[in-house]
Design a protein around this motif. Structure first.
Motif, PDB file in Angstrom:
ATOM      1  N   ALA A   1       0.842  -1.203   0.000  1.00 43.85           N
ATOM      2  CA  ALA A   1       0.000   0.000   0.000  1.00 43.85           C
ATOM      3  C   ALA A   1       0.878   1.254   0.000  1.00 43.85           C
ATOM      4  O   ALA A   1       0.584   2.239  -0.681  1.00 43.85           O
ATOM      5  N   PHE A   2       1.971   1.184   0.753  1.00 45.56           N
ATOM      6  CA  PHE A   2       2.893   2.319   0.798  1.00 45.56           C
ATOM      7  C   PHE A   2       3.520   2.545  -0.583  1.00 45.56           C
ATOM      8  O   PHE A   2       3.594   3.686  -1.065  1.00 45.56           O
TER       9      PHE A   2
ATOM     10  N   GLY B   1      -3.902   8.895  11.417  1.00 42.99           N
ATOM     11  CA  GLY B   1      -3.483  10.037  10.609  1.00 42.99           C
ATOM     12  C   GLY B   1      -2.988   9.569   9.257  1.00 42.99           C
ATOM     13  O   GLY B   1      -3.089   8.383   8.922  1.00 42.99           O
ATOM     14  N   LYS B   2      -2.455  10.508   8.489  1.00 39.51           N
ATOM     15  CA  LYS B   2      -1.932  10.180   7.165  1.00 39.51           C
ATOM     16  C   LYS B   2      -0.589  10.872   6.972  1.00 39.51           C
ATOM     17  O   LYS B   2      -0.350  11.930   7.550  1.00 39.51           O
ATOM     18  N   LEU B   3       0.252  10.254   6.159  1.00 42.16           N
ATOM     19  CA  LEU B   3       1.525  10.890   5.817  1.00 42.16           C
ATOM     20  C   LEU B   3       1.737  10.783   4.313  1.00 42.16           C
ATOM     21  O   LEU B   3       1.260   9.832   3.675  1.00 42.16           O
ATOM     22  N   SER B   4       2.457  11.733   3.781  1.00 43.02           N
ATOM     23  CA  SER B   4       2.837  11.653   2.378  1.00 43.02           C
ATOM     24  C   SER B   4       3.878  10.540   2.235  1.00 43.02           C
ATOM     25  O   SER B   4       4.894  10.529   2.938  1.00 43.02           O
ATOM     26  N   ALA B   5       3.617   9.600   1.324  1.00 44.44           N
ATOM     27  CA  ALA B   5       4.560   8.497   1.126  1.00 44.44           C
ATOM     28  C   ALA B   5       5.913   9.040   0.685  1.00 44.44           C
ATOM     29  O   ALA B   5       6.958   8.550   1.105  1.00 44.44           O
TER      30      ALA B   5
ATOM     31  N   GLU C   1      -0.951  10.202  -0.149  1.00 39.70           N
ATOM     32  CA  GLU C   1      -0.704   9.911   1.264  1.00 39.70           C
ATOM     33  C   GLU C   1      -1.104   8.469   1.562  1.00 39.70           C
ATOM     34  O   GLU C   1      -1.834   7.846   0.791  1.00 39.70           O
ATOM     35  N   TYR C   2      -0.623   7.956   2.668  1.00 38.32           N
ATOM     36  CA  TYR C   2      -1.050   6.617   3.115  1.00 38.32           C
ATOM     37  C   TYR C   2      -1.420   6.717   4.584  1.00 38.32           C
ATOM     38  O   TYR C   2      -1.062   7.687   5.267  1.00 38.32           O
ATOM     39  N   GLU C   3      -2.149   5.711   5.068  1.00 38.91           N
ATOM     40  CA  GLU C   3      -2.706   5.791   6.421  1.00 38.91           C
ATOM     41  C   GLU C   3      -1.780   5.225   7.488  1.00 38.91           C
ATOM     42  O   GLU C   3      -1.117   4.204   7.277  1.00 38.91           O
ATOM     43  N   LEU C   4      -1.771   5.883   8.643  1.00 40.38           N
ATOM     44  CA  LEU C   4      -1.073   5.370   9.819  1.00 40.38           C
ATOM     45  C   LEU C   4      -2.096   4.686  10.710  1.00 40.38           C
ATOM     46  O   LEU C   4      -3.191   5.223  10.928  1.00 40.38           O
TER      47      LEU C   4
END
Ligand code: UDP
Length: 585
Positions: free
Chosen positions: A201-202, A224-228, A211-214
Motif C-alpha cells: 500500500a505504501f 493520521g496520514k503521511l505523504s509516502a 498519502e497513506y494511512e497510519l
C-alpha cells in the motif's frame, strides 16, 4: 584444511573447545566433532552404524576440503552442553509489559548461545497512547528498542561476541518518523540494525504521489496520514547519512514465502537474509564457490557442475540433520523449528569464482552466471529435500504450502539463503585462494587492516599469486594498488586483470543491486525456480561523494527488481570502519 593466519586466530579465540584432558582441540578435531554430532542423527532414521560412519566421513570431507561450512553456532555448539546450532531467530513482541520483558529475557538466552535475534516492534501501541492499567501514557516502540539494546549490551554472545539484533517497524505505524530517526546519532542503539517494513500500500501511494494511512496497532484505528514521498525521502536521507534504516518489502516477503499458508512473517534476522515468522529459527550453511571451477584462469574455465551438485545435496542433508541435533533455547522455538524444518543453504567465495572464470563482477555474464549457479544449487537442494521426504516424511506443515500446491513433497519449508558468512568465509579461505563473504565482491586487493591500532598491508591471495605467476608482482606496484584502492587505472597491472579484479568501490551501486537480484530471483517465479527462498545478505556500497538521490535510485531499483530488502553503506559515513582501502587511511 589449509587455514590462513586470521582463521587460525579466530578459531583459537572462539571456536576450538577445551577437551576433557584440559587441552584445546585442533581445527581438525573440531571438524570431526561437528561431523560426528550431525551424522549421529541418521540413527533416528534407521541408519546402521556403518552407514552413519559413512555419512560422518562425507560431512567431514565437506568441511575439510573447505567446500562447505555450517554457520558459526554449529561449530561452537555441536556436542556441547548448550548444544544450540542456529544463527537466526525471530521473536514476537506483544503489546504489554509482561510480553515485552518476557521477549527481552528470551533474546538474552538466545544471545548466550551465539544466535542473533530479530523483532518487529509493530504491535506496540504508539508513544502517547493510553495505558488503561496505570492511567498513564505509552512510551512507544522506540523507547523499548532502547531498552532491548541496553539489555544486549550487558550480555556477551557465546561468551565472546555481543548479541546482534534486527529491529523492524511497519511503515504504517504512527511512530514511524521517530523510528527512522532513531539511529541518526550513530553512537545510539549500536546492538541493533534497523529496517522499515514497507507495505505494498505504501509503494502504491509512493508511485501515485499520495498519502497513506497510519494505523494504531492497539485498536486498528487510523490515526493520521503521511505523504509516502515525505517518508521515503526521510528514509533515503538517513540511509545516505548513516546506512540506516534499511528497508524490507514485507508484503513481497510474505507473498513469496513457500510456507505462507501457516504463518505471517514480520521481521528478519540481524543481517536481513532470513525473514522468519514469530519463534522462527533457521540454521545456515554455505558452499565455497571458489572451489568449483575447472581449468581456472584459462579460456576453458567452467563451473564444475557435477561436484557442485553433489556438495549441494550433501550439505542439504547436513542442514536437515542439524534441525534434529539442535538443542533449542525455548520450547516455542523447538516446536516451530520441527514443524517447518527451515534450512538456509547459501554460498560464499562468489568473487573468487568470478576471477577464476575470467568475469568482472560488473558484467552481464557475471550476473547471468550468478542466477544460474544459485538456481542450480536450489535445484539440488530441492532434489535432496525431496529424497529426504521420501524416507523421513515431508515437514509437518507441508500440506497446503506452495510446495504442496506445486506437487513437490519436501522435507524443509525453505531451502536457500545467502548469508553474510562473516566468520565462516575466513575458515573457507586458503592463503592463495581467499573466500569473500556471501556474494560480495572483494573489498580491496591490497588493503590496510587496522589491527589494534597498527596498520598492516595485506595483499589479496588470488591477486598476489596471479601477479607472481605472471611475473608482474612488486611491492611498489602493490603499494600503488593500495594507494588507489583499486587495480583499475594502475598501469603496471595488465589490463585484463584490472577489469577482472573488480572491487566493491569499482562497482557501481546499480551492479551491486543487479547482482543481489540475480541471486534472489524476481517476483512471480514458481516455488521450485526461485533461486533463494529466504533472502540475500548484501551491502550496496557507495563512494563517499554519492548523493542522496543516488541512494534513492538504488532503493527504487531494489523494488523494481524484486529484492526482499536492501542495505546501503556510503564509504566513510560511520566513524569507525574495520576495513579501509588504502587512500582513505
Ligand atoms: N550473527 C550473530 N552475531 C554475529 C554474527 C552473526 O548473531 O556477530 C547471526 C545473525 O543472525 C546473522 C547470521 O548469524 O544474520 C549469519 O551471519 P554470518 O553468516 O556472518 O555468520 P557466520 O556463520 O559466518 O559466523
Amino acid at each position: 584444511m589449509e587455514l590462513t593466519h586470521i582463521a587460525k586466530t579466530v578459531m583459537e579465540k572462539r571456536y576450538l573447545r577445551m577437551k576433557e584432558d584440559g587441552t584445546r582441540e585442533t581445527p581438525d578435531e573440531m571438524l570431526r566433532r561437528v561431523a560426528r554430532v550431525i551424522a549421529a542423527v541418521e540413527e533416528k532414521y534407521g541408519a546402521s552404524k556403518k552407514e552413519i560412519r559413512a555419512v560422518e566421513e562425507r560431512f567431514y570431507q565437506l568441511m575439510d576440503r573447505q567446500d562447505f561450512m555450517p554457520n558459526s553456532p554449529t561449530f561452537t555448539g555441536a556436542g556441547t552442553a548448550l548444544g544450540q546450532l542456529s544463527a537466526c531467530f525471530v521473536l514476537p513482541v506483544g503489546d504489554s509489559l509482561p510480553e515485552i520483558y518476557e521477549t527481552m529475557k528470551q533474546a538474552a538466552l538466545i544471545h548466550q548461545t551465539g544466535g542473533g535475534t530479530g523483532f518487529a516492534f509493530s504491535r506496540l501501541r504508539p508513544a502517547g497512547d493510553v495505558v488503561r492499567s496505570s492511567q498513564g501514557v505509552a512510551s512507544g516502540p522506540v523507547s523499548f528498542l532502547r531498552v532491548y539494546n541496553a539489555s544486549t549490551e550487558a550480555i556477551k554472545q557465546g561468551g565472546t561476541r555481543r548479541g546482534a539484533n534486527m529491529g523492524i517497524l511497519r511503515v504504517d505505524h504512527p511512530d514511524i518518523l521517530q523510528f527512522i530517526e532513531s539511529k541518526a546519532d550513530i553512537t545510539q542503539i549500536t546492538n541493533f540494525n534497523i529496517s522499515v517494513a514497507i507495505t505494498d500500500a505504501f509503494m502504491e501511494a509512493l508511485e501515485k504521489g499520495t498519502e497513506y494511512e497510519l494505523i494504531n496497532p492497539r485498536n486498528g484505528e487510523v490515526t493520521g496520514k503521511l505523504s509516502a514521498k515525505l517518508v521515503w525521502d526521510k528514509l533515503v536521507e538517513n540511509a545516505w547519512k548513516t546506512g540506516e534504516p534499511g528497508i524490507v518489502f514485507i508484503d513481497r516477503i510474505n507473498r513469496r514465502n513457500p510456507n505462507n499458508h501457516v504463518e505471517v512473517i514480520e521481521a528478519t534476522n540481524p543481517c536481513g537474509e532470513q525473514p522468519l515468522p514469530p519463534y522462527g529459527s533457521c540454521n545456515l550453511g554455505s558452499i565455497n564457490l571458489a572451489n568449483f571451477v575447472k581449468n581456472p584462469y584459462t579460456d576453458r574455465a567452467e563451473v564444475d557442475w557435477e561436484r557442485l551438485g553433489e556438495v549441494a545435496r550433501t550439505a542439504t542433508r547436513f542442514l536437515d540433520n542439524v534441525i534434529d541435533a539442535n538443542k533449542y533455547p525455548l520450547p516455542q522455538i523447538a516446536e516451530k523449528a520441527l514443524r517447518d524444518r527451515r534450512i538456509g543453504l547459501g554460498i560464499m567465495g562468489w568473487a573468487e569464482m568470478l576471477v577464476q572464470m575470467g568475469l568482472p563482477y560488473d558484467s552481464e555474464e557475471a550476473v547471468a552466471l550468478g542466477n544460474r549457479v544459485m538456481t542450480f544449487i536450489k535445484q539440488k537442494a530441492l532434489e535432496e529435500s525431496m529424497a529426504l521426504a521420501e524416507v523421513r516424511g515431508p515437514y509437518p506443515e507441508w500440506e497446503g504450502s506452495q510446495w504442496h500446491k506445486a506437487g513437490l513433497k519436501v522435507r524443509n519449508a525453505t531451502l536457500t539463503t545467502v548469508a553474510p558468512t562473516g566468520t565462516i568465509s575466513l575458515f573457507a579461505a586458503r592463503p592463495d585462494l581467499p573466500c569473500s563473504g556471501g556474494i560480495e565482491p572483494k573489498f580491496a586487493l591490497v588493503f590496510t587492516r587496522n589491527q589494534a591500532g597498527a596498520l598492516m598491508l595485506d595483499v589479496d591471495g588470488q591477486f598476489a599469486s596471479i601477479a607472481r605467476r605472471e611475473g608482474w608482482y612488486s611491492d611498489e606496484l602493490m603499494q600503488q594498488v593500495a594507494d588507489r584502492g583499486t587495480a583499475r587505472g594502475v598501469s603496471g597491472v595488465p589490463e585484463k586483470w584490472q577489469r577482472i579484479f573488480a572491487t566493491s568501490h569499482d562497482i557501481t551501486p546499480e551492479w551491486h543491486v543487479r547482482m543481489q537480484a540475480a541471486f534472489q530471483g524476481g517476483d512471480g517465479l514458481p516455488v521450485d525456480q526461485q533461486p533463494v527462498d529466504a533472502a540475500v545478505s548484501k551491502t550496496i556500497n557507495f563512494p563517499h561523494h554519492a548523493t542522496v538521490e543516488d541512494v534513492g535510485k538504488s532503493y527504487a531499483l531494489a523494488w523494481q527488481l524484486g529484492l526482499k530488502g536492501i542495505t546501503v553503506y556510503r564509504d566513510g559515513s560511520r566513524a569507525s570502519q574495520v576495513l579501509t582501502t588504502g587512500d582513505k587511511t
